[in-house]
Design a protein around this motif. Structure first.
Motif, PDB file in Angstrom:
ATOM      1  N   ILE A  40       0.820  -1.214   0.000  1.00 57.78           N
ATOM      2  CA  ILE A  40       0.000   0.000   0.000  1.00 57.78           C
ATOM      3  C   ILE A  40       0.850   1.259   0.000  1.00 57.78           C
ATOM      4  O   ILE A  40       0.331   2.347  -0.106  1.00 57.78           O
ATOM      5  CB  ILE A  40      -1.023   0.058   1.148  1.00 57.78           C
ATOM      6  CG1 ILE A  40      -0.341   0.071   2.498  1.00 57.78           C
ATOM      7  CG2 ILE A  40      -2.032  -1.069   1.035  1.00 57.78           C
ATOM      8  CD1 ILE A  40      -1.300   0.451   3.605  1.00 57.78           C
ATOM      9  N   PHE A  41       2.172   1.146   0.128  1.00 60.54           N
ATOM     10  CA  PHE A  41       2.980   2.331  -0.148  1.00 60.54           C
ATOM     11  C   PHE A  41       4.149   1.996  -1.062  1.00 60.54           C
ATOM     12  O   PHE A  41       4.561   0.848  -1.173  1.00 60.54           O
ATOM     13  CB  PHE A  41       3.461   3.040   1.124  1.00 60.54           C
ATOM     14  CG  PHE A  41       4.214   2.181   2.110  1.00 60.54           C
ATOM     15  CD1 PHE A  41       3.539   1.572   3.157  1.00 60.54           C
ATOM     16  CD2 PHE A  41       5.587   2.025   2.010  1.00 60.54           C
ATOM     17  CE1 PHE A  41       4.228   0.799   4.090  1.00 60.54           C
ATOM     18  CE2 PHE A  41       6.286   1.255   2.942  1.00 60.54           C
ATOM     19  CZ  PHE A  41       5.604   0.642   3.977  1.00 60.54           C
ATOM     20  N   GLU A  42       4.592   3.020  -1.760  1.00 60.68           N
ATOM     21  CA  GLU A  42       5.649   2.886  -2.763  1.00 60.68           C
ATOM     22  C   GLU A  42       6.585   4.061  -2.590  1.00 60.68           C
ATOM     23  O   GLU A  42       6.251   5.042  -1.926  1.00 60.68           O
ATOM     24  CB  GLU A  42       5.054   2.991  -4.185  1.00 60.68           C
ATOM     25  CG  GLU A  42       4.062   1.923  -4.577  1.00 60.68           C
ATOM     26  CD  GLU A  42       4.721   0.685  -5.180  1.00 60.68           C
ATOM     27  OE1 GLU A  42       5.929   0.752  -5.540  1.00 60.68           O
ATOM     28  OE2 GLU A  42       4.030  -0.340  -5.287  1.00 60.68           O
ATOM     29  N   GLU A  43       7.716   3.991  -3.264  1.00 60.36           N
ATOM     30  CA  GLU A  43       8.546   5.182  -3.325  1.00 60.36           C
ATOM     31  C   GLU A  43       7.747   6.270  -4.047  1.00 60.36           C
ATOM     32  O   GLU A  43       7.085   6.004  -5.049  1.00 60.36           O
ATOM     33  CB  GLU A  43       9.845   4.881  -4.095  1.00 60.36           C
ATOM     34  CG  GLU A  43      10.781   4.000  -3.282  1.00 60.36           C
ATOM     35  CD  GLU A  43      12.129   3.781  -3.954  1.00 60.36           C
ATOM     36  OE1 GLU A  43      12.482   4.585  -4.841  1.00 60.36           O
ATOM     37  OE2 GLU A  43      12.789   2.802  -3.592  1.00 60.36           O
ATOM     38  N   THR A  44       7.838   7.462  -3.523  1.00 63.45           N
ATOM     39  CA  THR A  44       7.044   8.567  -4.054  1.00 63.45           C
ATOM     40  C   THR A  44       7.222   8.722  -5.556  1.00 63.45           C
ATOM     41  O   THR A  44       6.291   9.053  -6.292  1.00 63.45           O
ATOM     42  CB  THR A  44       7.421   9.867  -3.330  1.00 63.45           C
ATOM     43  OG1 THR A  44       7.173   9.666  -1.931  1.00 63.45           O
ATOM     44  CG2 THR A  44       6.608  11.039  -3.823  1.00 63.45           C
ATOM     45  N   GLN A  45       8.455   8.448  -6.040  1.00 65.08           N
ATOM     46  CA  GLN A  45       8.780   8.531  -7.466  1.00 65.08           C
ATOM     47  C   GLN A  45       7.817   7.755  -8.352  1.00 65.08           C
ATOM     48  O   GLN A  45       7.486   8.194  -9.451  1.00 65.08           O
ATOM     49  CB  GLN A  45      10.190   7.947  -7.682  1.00 65.08           C
ATOM     50  CG  GLN A  45      11.296   8.791  -7.101  1.00 65.08           C
ATOM     51  CD  GLN A  45      11.621   9.939  -8.014  1.00 65.08           C
ATOM     52  OE1 GLN A  45      12.040   9.731  -9.138  1.00 65.08           O
ATOM     53  NE2 GLN A  45      11.388  11.147  -7.540  1.00 65.08           N
ATOM     54  N   VAL A  46       7.393   6.595  -7.862  1.00 65.57           N
ATOM     55  CA  VAL A  46       6.523   5.756  -8.685  1.00 65.57           C
ATOM     56  C   VAL A  46       5.282   6.527  -9.101  1.00 65.57           C
ATOM     57  O   VAL A  46       4.844   6.465 -10.255  1.00 65.57           O
ATOM     58  CB  VAL A  46       6.123   4.466  -7.927  1.00 65.57           C
ATOM     59  CG1 VAL A  46       5.047   3.695  -8.698  1.00 65.57           C
ATOM     60  CG2 VAL A  46       7.351   3.588  -7.711  1.00 65.57           C
ATOM     61  N   PHE A  47       4.730   7.283  -8.170  1.00 67.34           N
ATOM     62  CA  PHE A  47       3.510   8.029  -8.492  1.00 67.34           C
ATOM     63  C   PHE A  47       3.820   9.357  -9.166  1.00 67.34           C
ATOM     64  O   PHE A  47       3.100   9.784 -10.065  1.00 67.34           O
ATOM     65  CB  PHE A  47       2.666   8.226  -7.244  1.00 67.34           C
ATOM     66  CG  PHE A  47       2.311   6.928  -6.573  1.00 67.34           C
ATOM     67  CD1 PHE A  47       1.566   5.971  -7.251  1.00 67.34           C
ATOM     68  CD2 PHE A  47       2.778   6.633  -5.310  1.00 67.34           C
ATOM     69  CE1 PHE A  47       1.264   4.754  -6.655  1.00 67.34           C
ATOM     70  CE2 PHE A  47       2.479   5.425  -4.709  1.00 67.34           C
ATOM     71  CZ  PHE A  47       1.721   4.474  -5.375  1.00 67.34           C
TER      72      PHE A  47
END
Length: 418
Positions: A40-47
RNA sequence: GUGAGCGUAGCUCAGCUGGUUAGAGCACCGGACUGUGGAUCCGGGGGUCGUGGGUUCAAGUCCCAUCGCUCACCCCA
């Protein structure tokens, strides 16, 4: 209190959600989709890269935080970018193409909550990766439509459009600027800003002045600006949809908010759920994987909001089935029988759903409580039963009654309930 | 981020123009009806009236602020 825009799910509402997801699972897996749950969380870069730095989602709606090592992480605001990240990370490009994936889970956006919009909400996502075929566009639309129809919804409307290829869109935005800039002062405040940021969004403004101006200037729709290939692609999608008798309508003003869409864009709406009438939407995103640093991987997919579908079902009067009560509710008639009631109930589990009263009851009260719980049988443990190691069973639907040794209770109930 | 409406018991709500210890229904718990009552009757637990200030002899009620909820805008599922 649960924090703003979030809520606890239980009871009837939870059952409704589970039914919606279970239906989608059936529909999507029947089409060969594999379930893939991303974190449910990713590195901000992905988004930031995947969704687009100019979108509202990235500009002001993400829950972003730093971990202890100073990395920037973000609670996922949507599913597609993460699904494509997973496709790349696991080398799915060497699998037989296309790869169809689906996922259900929570998403997070820091928006002001209102009906049909929450800060933590749930989506079902579907993505078909690795092919440019318009068949897959049509398939995605059909699967979305079918997932919603299969849970029982009637009042669905499918809207289809094409946002063209990037160069088409650039030409169209240039055209809109050219036509609208002279009339800038006649536009609403919001649309003045849209004019510089993303003119296409003016098309679906809810402001009457904007709509009047658009009519007056006879502003041409995006569809008139499609290049030859995008045009042909749309025609193919329409052909496949018609063949399957999916009731869609072309909606030239349809604008999808995320930067990664190309060509096909679609939404499914329901009239009775308030201002946020889109149940779900999607489209094609052939350039997304390159934005994430991978090779070119064309894809098409959709997401729908579980809460919004639940609202639509409610509006149509479709309720989930009542929760099944226990198979047996054991009632001790005396204080000395309380521990025995626990013992008897526990020995029947988990083959049978067995509950018991924690304090002695009069038989009448016991029946009443069993009925309230929706039990199929009530079992009494009184003086005689205790002495004989037996249980008196009463079938609540018919009133018929038997007394059986403990050892025979499970067999009797299992055959009676089958 | 902007705007509007609303905050009294777990839930749905009463509480007249400010006036004794803030109520009802539902729900929950217990008792009565001697081992077969989703019933009825009786009783019980539960509320800093969102919070903080102010006006007043007196505030759930009036004023201000603040927080929260809801709906709508922006945008989106």
């Amino acid at each position: 209190m649960a924090v703003r825009g979030t809520k606890d799910l239980f009871g009837q509402e939870l059952r409704l959600h589970q039914r919606i997801v279970a239906t989608a699972r059936k529909v999507l897996e029947a089409a060969g989709a594999m379930e893939l749950l991303t974190p449910i969380f990713e590195e901000t870069q992905v988004f930031e890269k995947g969704v687009g730095a100019s979108t509202d989602i990235v500009r002001k709606e993400m829950f972003t935080f730093q971990d202890r090592g100073g990395r920037s992480l973000t609670l996922r605001p949507e599913g597609t970018a993460a699904m494509v990240r997973a496709y790349l990370e696991h080398g799915m490009k060497v699998w037989p193409q296309p790869v169809r994936l689906w996922m259900a889970g929570p998403m997070f956006r820091a928006e002001r909550p209102q009906k049909g919009r929450y800060r933590q909400f749930h989506q079902v996502n579907y993505e078909a990766l690795g092919s440019e075929s318009p068949i897959l566009d049509a398939e995605a639309i059909v699967l979305l439509y079918e997932s919603l129809k299969e849970v029982g919804l009637k009042g669905l409307s499918v809207k289809l459009s094409s946002v063209g290829d990037p160069e088409d869109r650039a030409r169209y935005n240039a055209y809109l600027r050219e036509v609208l800039t002279p009339h800038r002062e006649a536009l609403s405040e919001d649309s003045k800003e849209r004019l510089s940021l993303n003119p296409m969004r003016i098309l679906d403004s809810k402001d009457e002045r904007d709509q009047a101006l658009l009519r007056e200037l006879r502003v041409k729709p995006m569809l008139d600006f499609l290049g030859e290939e995008a045009r042909a692609h749309l025609n193919q999608v329409e052909k496949h949809l018609s063949r399957l008798q999916v009731p869609y309508e072309l909606e030239p003003a349809l604008v999808r908010g995320l930067d990664y869409y190309v060509r096909t864009a679609f939404e499914v709406h329901h009239a009775a759920i308030g201002a946020q009438s889109a149940l779900g939407g999607g489209g094609r995103y052939d350039g997304l994987s390159e934005l994430l640093g991978g090779p070119r991987v064309p894809g098409v997919g959709f997401a729908f909001g579980v809460e919004r579908v639940a609202l639509a079902l409610e509006a149509e009067g479709i309720a989930p089935p009542e929760e099944r009560g226990p198979d047996l509710y054991v009632v001790p008639l005396l204080e000395e029988a309380v521990a025995e009631a626990f013992y008897v109930a526990e020995t029947l589990r988990p083959r049978l759903r067995a509950e018991y009263a924690l304090s002695p009851k009069k038989p009448g009260k016991g029946v009443e409580e069993a009925l309230k719980r929706g039990a199929a049988f009530v079992g009494f443990l009184g003086e005689e039963e205790l002495r004989a190691k037996e249980l008196t069973l009463k079938r609540l639907a018919t009133g018929e009654q038997v007394r059986l040794p403990y050892a025979e209770v499970a067999g009797f109930l299992l055959s009676a309930l089958s």
